[in-house]
Write a protein that holds these residues in place. Structure first.
Motif, mmCIF file in Angstrom:
data_model
loop_
_atom_site.group_PDB
_atom_site.id
_atom_site.type_symbol
_atom_site.label_atom_id
_atom_site.label_comp_id
_atom_site.label_asym_id
_atom_site.label_seq_id
_atom_site.Cartn_x
_atom_site.Cartn_y
_atom_site.Cartn_z
ATOM 1 N N TRP A 58 1.192 -1.090 -0.089
ATOM 2 C CA TRP A 58 0.307 -0.022 0.081
ATOM 3 C C TRP A 58 0.885 0.849 -0.213
ATOM 4 O O TRP A 58 1.617 1.755 0.891
ATOM 5 N N VAL A 59 0.987 2.350 -0.622
ATOM 6 C CA VAL A 59 1.575 3.760 -1.205
ATOM 7 C C VAL A 59 0.630 3.816 -1.141
ATOM 8 O O VAL A 59 -0.361 5.055 -1.971
ATOM 9 N N ASN A 60 1.202 5.245 -0.243
ATOM 10 C CA ASN A 60 0.258 6.686 -0.318
ATOM 11 C C ASN A 60 1.529 8.065 -0.523
ATOM 12 O O ASN A 60 2.710 8.158 -0.216
ATOM 13 N N PHE A 112 11.870 3.079 -8.231
ATOM 14 C CA PHE A 112 11.631 4.459 -8.430
ATOM 15 C C PHE A 112 11.773 5.856 -7.512
ATOM 16 O O PHE A 112 11.758 5.699 -6.991
ATOM 17 N N ASP A 113 11.114 6.884 -8.909
ATOM 18 C CA ASP A 113 11.198 7.576 -8.042
ATOM 19 C C ASP A 113 9.568 8.367 -8.146
ATOM 20 O O ASP A 113 9.275 8.990 -9.740
ATOM 21 N N LEU A 114 8.654 8.425 -7.470
ATOM 22 C CA LEU A 114 7.130 7.774 -7.696
ATOM 23 C C LEU A 114 6.887 9.382 -7.872
ATOM 24 O O LEU A 114 5.736 10.014 -8.288
ATOM 25 N N GLY A 117 17.839 4.999 1.109
ATOM 26 C CA GLY A 117 18.478 4.491 0.067
ATOM 27 C C GLY A 117 17.366 3.458 0.603
ATOM 28 O O GLY A 117 16.390 3.267 1.155
ATOM 29 N N PHE A 118 18.357 2.311 0.085
ATOM 30 C CA PHE A 118 17.393 1.055 0.447
ATOM 31 C C PHE A 118 18.380 -0.847 1.372
ATOM 32 O O PHE A 118 19.702 -0.041 0.737
ATOM 33 N N ALA A 119 17.914 -1.757 1.327
ATOM 34 C CA ALA A 119 18.999 -3.448 1.716
ATOM 35 C C ALA A 119 18.547 -3.920 1.096
ATOM 36 O O ALA A 119 17.296 -3.673 0.847
ATOM 37 N N TYR A 139 7.589 6.532 0.110
ATOM 38 C CA TYR A 139 7.863 7.521 -1.019
ATOM 39 C C TYR A 139 8.455 8.335 -0.631
ATOM 40 O O TYR A 139 8.863 8.773 0.464
ATOM 41 N N PRO A 140 8.985 8.877 -1.703
ATOM 42 C CA PRO A 140 8.519 8.940 -2.912
ATOM 43 C C PRO A 140 9.645 8.147 -4.186
ATOM 44 O O PRO A 140 9.699 7.489 -4.699
ATOM 45 N N SER A 141 10.306 7.336 -3.018
ATOM 46 C CA SER A 141 11.114 5.956 -3.599
ATOM 47 C C SER A 141 10.332 4.908 -3.466
ATOM 48 O O SER A 141 9.964 4.613 -2.454
ATOM 49 N N MET A 142 10.677 3.461 -4.714
ATOM 50 C CA MET A 142 9.467 2.225 -4.584
ATOM 51 C C MET A 142 10.964 1.673 -5.440
ATOM 52 O O MET A 142 11.761 2.038 -6.247
#
Length: 337
Positions: free
Chosen positions: A107-109, A167-169, A198-200, A152-155
């Motif tokens: 779920w993305v807000n 992604f830059d939503l 960032g992300f792991a 948000y804004p990253s996916m």
């Protein structure tokens, strides 16, 4: 929780547990399973739990998540569908459809929309407005979707073939940057950092990598080994286990890893130190989740299918445990100063 003993949820699923997700509004835990079910438990601060609801798919459930208000649960399944469960009415309705198993639901807000994102083995990601029967957008992937996360804004999407799609939503839900995973073997999980830096990435080779989004921060990218055991064999110095899940603490920013070795660790991301190791469980840890305040940590001891159908033998444990999180277990070194 009143003591150091982790508490077991009553009446667990009858097959492997694939996904755990806490509501952001209350201590309700959704549990997805290979027995086709999604079960909902209410968990007290003392770790006592009771079942509150259950609904089913036509095939194994691979992913569950909540909406921001804690009023709906979403689930993706091998039956190629995504379902929405209304916790007030107790009704489940189909809200997503793919041509292959739905591996991840999220779920993305967004500022102007709230959407359900589904990633599938049919090599696509779809965005769903719950008011419409068809996806509002579809992104074709280079390979099957194995994992997906968004803050948000990253996916970020991890696929077969070690593709990592960012992604830059805020700019476009359709355009992505395709990078090759810094880890050498198959991606199992990607998880966005709470600070959106960032992300792991976790892989089957017992490694975790941190990847920063902004160009000027990429010099801080790093990887480390974990979930390994010394081997008695002189030819093989270590046994390597898959990283099955990574979760960030919602307050302190530390993170957890769990693996096929039955181990759970809490880590300080910036100091690159291990903060806590759990006693090894009698089976793989398939998935995990912090509650919204970070006071509880749920983890599933279950078969993770890393040996295929032949590895699914009788006597394997199948349970969800609740750990009462102590502040010193998750506070980073910087926060302790």
């Amino acid at each position: 929780m009143s003591n150091n003993i982790d508490k077991e949820l009553p009446n667990p699923p009858n097959d492997s547990i694939s996904s755990l997700s806490f509501s952001k509004k209350a201590d309700y835990l959704a549990v997805g399973s290979w027995d086709n079910s999604v079960r909902v438990y209410e968990v007290s601060p003392q770790g006592q739990s009771q079942g509150r609801a259950m609904y089913t798919h036509q095939a194994p459930v691979l992913s569950v998540c909540w909406n921001e208000e804690g009023s709906r649960i979403f689930s993706g399944s091998v039956d190629n569908t995504g379902l929405m469960f209304d916790v007030v009415t107790g009704q489940a309705t189909q809200v997503a459809q793919h041509d292959g198993p739905v591996k991840v639901v999220k779920w993305v807000n967004m500022p102007h929309a709230r959407v359900l994102v589904t990633g599938s083995w049919d090599k696509s990601v779809k965005y769903w407005d719950l008011r419409a029967p068809s996806p509002i957008a579809t992104v074709n992937l280079p390979e099957r979707c194995y994992t997906l996360d968004a803050n948000y804004p990253s996916m970020v999407v991890g696929t077969a073939g070690r593709h990592i799609l960012t992604f830059d939503l805020a700019k476009s839900p359709m355009l992505f940057q395709n990078i090759v995973s810094p880890l050498r073997l198959q991606t199992r999980v990607v998880t966005c950092c709470p600070d959106k830096s960032g992300f792991a990435i976790g892989s089957v080779e017992g490694r975790v990598s941190f990847y920063y989004i902004e160009e000027h921060e990429k010099r801080n990218n790093y990887s480390f080994k974990c979930h390994r055991q010394n081997s008695s064999s002189k030819e093989d110095q270590s046994l390597i286990y898959s990283i099955n899940d990574i979760n960030f603490h919602p307050v302190h920013g530390s993170f957890s890893t769990c693996g096929s070795d039955g181990a759970v660790h809490f880590w300080d991301r910036d100091a690159r130190l291990r903060l806590k190791s759990f006693s090894r469980a009698p089976g793989p840890i398939t998935c995990s989740a912090f509650n919204n305040t970070g006071s509880m940590f749920a983890y599933a001891v279950s078969y993770d299918w890393h040996k295929g159908f032949s590895g699914m033998t009788s006597g394997l444990p199948n349970k969800v445990m609740i750990h009462g999180v102590k502040d010193e277990e998750v506070r980073t070194r910087a926060a302790k100063r």
